[in-house]
Design a protein around this motif. Structure first.
Motif: not given
Length: 179
Positions: A21-39
């Motif tokens: 879960i921690s690994a998936y959460s890290l992947a989710l958080d980092t992808t969300t960071q990039i998503q925010t920048l893309i927006d």
């Protein structure tokens, strides 16, 4: 007489669902960071198009907009995947091994490699737009250029971090198969 009992150590480390879960959460958080920048990049490009529509050709930003859309689609799709996997593992109480974590980090590495490539192409396309737009000075592009540079840096950094984790768990997984 004293007998000595030798207790062997566990050679293969096991992990819990919480580690996955921690690994998936890290992947989710980092992808969300990039998503925010893309927006934010998209908002800046829309602003440039609407503000300077009389100074540039109609289709000047088409390829950049397409790259932004692709990056947003990828980040959306994998954010959803990572989120679903986090929820799926919430109620699992089993031991996991290095192979389970290798799977997570491999996927995260692949996702950030794709995002990194797409963002790099945005950088190249913006540079081409700047060169071809003789009516606009470089300062007009500064905000979007800075956001793309930040996204490029972060996506590369995340990709490298996931690669290191992937290599670590791959070595551990291979060693456990040989025991």
């Amino acid at each position: 007489m004293n007998a000595k009992v030798k207790i062997s150590e566990q050679i293969v480390p096991f992990y819990s669902a919480a580690d996955v879960i921690s690994a998936y959460s890290l992947a989710l958080d980092t992808t969300t960071q990039i998503q925010t920048l893309i927006d934010r990049i998209r908002k800046n490009v829309v602003f440039l198009i609407s503000t300077y529509k009389n100074e540039v050709r109609v289709n000047t930003f088409d390829e950049l907009e397409s790259l932004i859309s692709i990056a947003r689609y990828l980040s959306d799709d994998f954010s959803n995947t990572f989120d679903v996997q986090c929820e799926k593992h919430q109620n699992i109480v089993v031991e996991c091994d290095a192979g389970d974590l290798l799977e997570v980090y491999s996927l995260a590495h692949e996702v950030h490699s794709w995002l990194s490539s797409t963002i790099y192409e945005m950088k190249v396309e913006l540079s081409a737009i700047k060169k071809s737009s003789t009516a606009l000075c470089d300062a007009v592009f500064a905000s979007v250029e800075n956001l793309i540079n930040i996204a490029d840096y972060l996506s590369d950094n995340h990709r490298n971090m996931f690669k290191i984790e992937c290599e670590k768990f791959e070595a551990e997984w291979e060693a456990s198969k040989n025991d």
